[in-house]
Design a protein around this motif. Structure first.
Motif, mmCIF file in Angstrom:
data_model
loop_
_atom_site.group_PDB
_atom_site.id
_atom_site.type_symbol
_atom_site.label_atom_id
_atom_site.label_comp_id
_atom_site.label_asym_id
_atom_site.label_seq_id
_atom_site.Cartn_x
_atom_site.Cartn_y
_atom_site.Cartn_z
ATOM 1 N N ARG A 34 0.823 -1.344 -0.142
ATOM 2 C CA ARG A 34 -0.141 -0.020 0.135
ATOM 3 C C ARG A 34 0.878 1.218 -0.065
ATOM 4 O O ARG A 34 0.535 2.254 -0.884
ATOM 5 N N ALA A 35 1.936 1.317 0.895
ATOM 6 C CA ALA A 35 2.733 2.473 0.879
ATOM 7 C C ALA A 35 3.549 2.622 -0.576
ATOM 8 O O ALA A 35 3.794 3.659 -1.059
ATOM 9 N N ILE A 36 4.005 1.570 -1.292
ATOM 10 C CA ILE A 36 4.523 1.411 -2.561
ATOM 11 C C ILE A 36 3.651 1.984 -3.361
ATOM 12 O O ILE A 36 3.955 2.947 -4.437
ATOM 13 N N TYR A 37 2.481 1.719 -3.395
ATOM 14 C CA TYR A 37 1.464 1.997 -4.584
ATOM 15 C C TYR A 37 1.275 3.344 -4.345
ATOM 16 O O TYR A 37 1.198 4.167 -5.415
ATOM 17 N N PHE A 38 0.996 3.910 -3.028
ATOM 18 C CA PHE A 38 0.732 5.216 -2.944
ATOM 19 C C PHE A 38 1.607 6.126 -3.267
ATOM 20 O O PHE A 38 1.527 7.273 -3.833
ATOM 21 N N ALA A 39 2.809 5.970 -2.860
ATOM 22 C CA ALA A 39 4.119 6.767 -3.065
ATOM 23 C C ALA A 39 4.247 6.865 -4.485
ATOM 24 O O ALA A 39 4.451 7.913 -5.126
ATOM 25 N N SER A 40 4.075 5.755 -5.208
ATOM 26 C CA SER A 40 4.460 5.639 -6.808
ATOM 27 C C SER A 40 3.422 6.443 -7.580
ATOM 28 O O SER A 40 3.799 7.143 -8.519
ATOM 29 N N ARG A 41 2.161 6.459 -7.061
ATOM 30 C CA ARG A 41 1.188 7.120 -7.708
ATOM 31 C C ARG A 41 1.155 8.688 -7.240
ATOM 32 O O ARG A 41 1.042 9.619 -8.295
ATOM 33 N N ARG A 42 1.463 8.937 -6.264
ATOM 34 C CA ARG A 42 1.606 10.251 -5.742
ATOM 35 C C ARG A 42 2.927 11.126 -6.469
ATOM 36 O O ARG A 42 3.029 12.127 -7.065
ATOM 37 N N ALA A 43 4.090 10.129 -6.517
ATOM 38 C CA ALA A 43 5.055 10.762 -7.241
ATOM 39 C C ALA A 43 4.995 11.014 -8.686
ATOM 40 O O ALA A 43 5.463 12.164 -9.272
ATOM 41 N N GLN A 44 4.182 10.127 -9.169
ATOM 42 C CA GLN A 44 3.785 10.158 -10.733
ATOM 43 C C GLN A 44 2.959 11.420 -10.843
ATOM 44 O O GLN A 44 3.164 12.313 -11.742
ATOM 45 N N SER A 45 2.085 11.622 -9.863
ATOM 46 C CA SER A 45 0.989 12.828 -10.277
ATOM 47 C C SER A 45 1.586 14.152 -9.703
ATOM 48 O O SER A 45 1.048 15.345 -10.191
ATOM 49 N N THR A 46 2.559 14.182 -8.970
ATOM 50 C CA THR A 46 3.306 15.343 -8.699
ATOM 51 C C THR A 46 4.504 15.702 -9.489
ATOM 52 O O THR A 46 5.330 16.794 -9.036
ATOM 53 N N GLY A 47 5.082 14.624 -10.160
ATOM 54 C CA GLY A 47 6.399 15.056 -10.712
ATOM 55 C C GLY A 47 7.725 14.906 -9.914
ATOM 56 O O GLY A 47 8.973 14.981 -9.915
ATOM 57 N N GLY A 48 7.443 13.730 -8.862
ATOM 58 C CA GLY A 48 8.655 13.664 -7.782
ATOM 59 C C GLY A 48 9.118 12.325 -8.392
ATOM 60 O O GLY A 48 8.905 11.828 -9.233
ATOM 61 N N SER A 49 9.834 11.638 -7.205
ATOM 62 C CA SER A 49 10.444 10.294 -7.647
ATOM 63 C C SER A 49 10.478 9.533 -6.200
ATOM 64 O O SER A 49 9.907 10.113 -5.217
ATOM 65 N N ALA A 90 6.487 -0.501 -8.424
ATOM 66 C CA ALA A 90 6.362 0.852 -8.718
ATOM 67 C C ALA A 90 6.425 1.135 -10.090
ATOM 68 O O ALA A 90 5.695 2.237 -10.550
ATOM 69 N N ARG A 91 7.259 0.616 -10.778
ATOM 70 C CA ARG A 91 7.324 0.779 -12.395
ATOM 71 C C ARG A 91 6.200 0.267 -13.136
ATOM 72 O O ARG A 91 5.362 1.077 -13.963
ATOM 73 N N ALA A 92 5.390 -0.715 -12.485
ATOM 74 C CA ALA A 92 4.127 -1.188 -13.190
ATOM 75 C C ALA A 92 2.874 0.084 -12.899
ATOM 76 O O ALA A 92 2.172 0.056 -13.691
ATOM 77 N N VAL A 93 2.942 0.355 -11.841
ATOM 78 C CA VAL A 93 1.837 1.387 -11.159
ATOM 79 C C VAL A 93 1.940 2.768 -11.771
ATOM 80 O O VAL A 93 1.255 3.434 -12.177
ATOM 81 N N SER A 94 3.462 3.180 -11.812
ATOM 82 C CA SER A 94 3.690 4.579 -12.192
ATOM 83 C C SER A 94 4.678 4.965 -13.438
ATOM 84 O O SER A 94 4.707 5.854 -13.959
ATOM 85 N N GLY A 95 5.410 3.704 -13.726
ATOM 86 C CA GLY A 95 6.371 3.970 -14.910
ATOM 87 C C GLY A 95 7.413 4.675 -14.131
ATOM 88 O O GLY A 95 8.631 4.950 -15.018
ATOM 89 N N ILE A 96 7.680 4.705 -12.939
ATOM 90 C CA ILE A 96 8.738 5.420 -12.307
ATOM 91 C C ILE A 96 9.708 4.555 -11.846
ATOM 92 O O ILE A 96 9.410 3.423 -11.413
ATOM 93 N N GLU A 97 11.311 4.729 -12.122
ATOM 94 C CA GLU A 97 12.289 3.877 -11.702
ATOM 95 C C GLU A 97 12.477 4.349 -10.203
ATOM 96 O O GLU A 97 13.412 5.472 -10.399
ATOM 97 N N PRO A 98 12.404 3.534 -9.291
ATOM 98 C CA PRO A 98 12.773 4.027 -7.920
ATOM 99 C C PRO A 98 14.294 4.076 -7.855
ATOM 100 O O PRO A 98 14.895 3.123 -8.094
ATOM 101 N N GLU A 99 14.793 4.820 -6.779
ATOM 102 C CA GLU A 99 16.223 4.623 -6.329
ATOM 103 C C GLU A 99 16.141 3.650 -5.124
ATOM 104 O O GLU A 99 14.949 3.283 -4.734
ATOM 105 N N ARG A 100 17.026 2.917 -5.076
ATOM 106 C CA ARG A 100 17.170 1.619 -4.070
ATOM 107 C C ARG A 100 18.420 1.893 -3.248
ATOM 108 O O ARG A 100 19.310 2.078 -3.703
ATOM 109 N N LEU A 101 17.963 1.574 -1.940
ATOM 110 C CA LEU A 101 18.954 1.670 -0.876
ATOM 111 C C LEU A 101 19.073 0.493 0.117
ATOM 112 O O LEU A 101 17.942 0.326 0.570
ATOM 113 N N VAL A 102 20.102 -0.081 0.721
ATOM 114 C CA VAL A 102 19.858 -1.205 1.564
ATOM 115 C C VAL A 102 20.844 -0.654 2.468
ATOM 116 O O VAL A 102 21.841 -0.116 2.523
ATOM 117 N N ARG A 103 20.323 -0.553 4.005
ATOM 118 C CA ARG A 103 21.260 -0.124 5.084
ATOM 119 C C ARG A 103 21.105 -1.297 6.037
ATOM 120 O O ARG A 103 20.024 -1.705 6.256
#
Length: 170
Positions: A34-49, A90-103
């Motif tokens: 749900r977080a992935i879907y929301f953030a991806s859609r929100r980033a898509q609609s606002t020009g974010g990442s 995220a790509r399927a939902v919005s077409g956005i390629e997310p940055e990824r980080l492991v810590r």
């Protein structure tokens, strides 16, 4: 300010050459989608990442060094696989390629550090659990900090929202 409260640093996401980043903590919970879907859609609609963060726990320190390194590598490999699956979503939902980080480390401390290090991170997106146990430990830990000391807004997405309901909000 304790170790889990991010240091306030200037947010640059609205300046030329910068984009607002939605930070998602990727884990094995059902509500994470749900977080992935929301953030991806929100980033898509606002020009974010989107910045996806997977956090591994350090070994308990009571193992041999060779075993400890193997455990670290296995945890890192599992985190990278989870990030790949989340990125595909995220790509399927919005077409956005997310940055990824492991810590590695304590979740709240790692989140605080990532926010302090990346001035483009503008919103932390978490999803609340739907079970009787409550919203989940990460939401419970960080929501209390949002009362005035957390440096960015936290969006908590109800874990039982459908894709259609999130589309209407994002």
């Amino acid at each position: 300010m304790d170790d889990t409260t991010p240091r306030r640093s200037r947010r640059r996401s609205t300046e030329p050459g910068h984009r607002r980043k939605f930070l998602i903590v990727v884990d094995d919970t059902v509500e994470c989608d749900r977080a992935i879907y929301f953030a991806s859609r929100r980033a898509q609609s606002t020009g974010g990442s989107v910045l996806m963060l997977a956090i591994t726990e350090p070994p308990d320190g009571q193992t041999w060094r060779g075993v400890e390194e193997m455990m670290r590598q296995e945890a890192k490999d599992a985190a990278e696989a989870a990030l790949e699956a989340a990125s595909a979503r995220a790509r399927a939902v919005s077409g956005i390629e997310p940055e990824r980080l492991v810590r590695e480390g304590d979740k709240a401390e790692v989140i605080a550090t990532v926010i302090a290090e990346d001035e483009d991170v503008a919103i932390l997106v978490l999803a609340a659990g739907t079970g009787r146990e409550g919203p989940g430990p990460l939401v419970s830990t960080l929501a209390g900090k949002a009362s005035g000391t957390f440096p960015i807004p936290i969006t908590i997405v109800p874990g039982d929202l459908t894709d259609h309901e999130i589309d209407a909000l994002a």
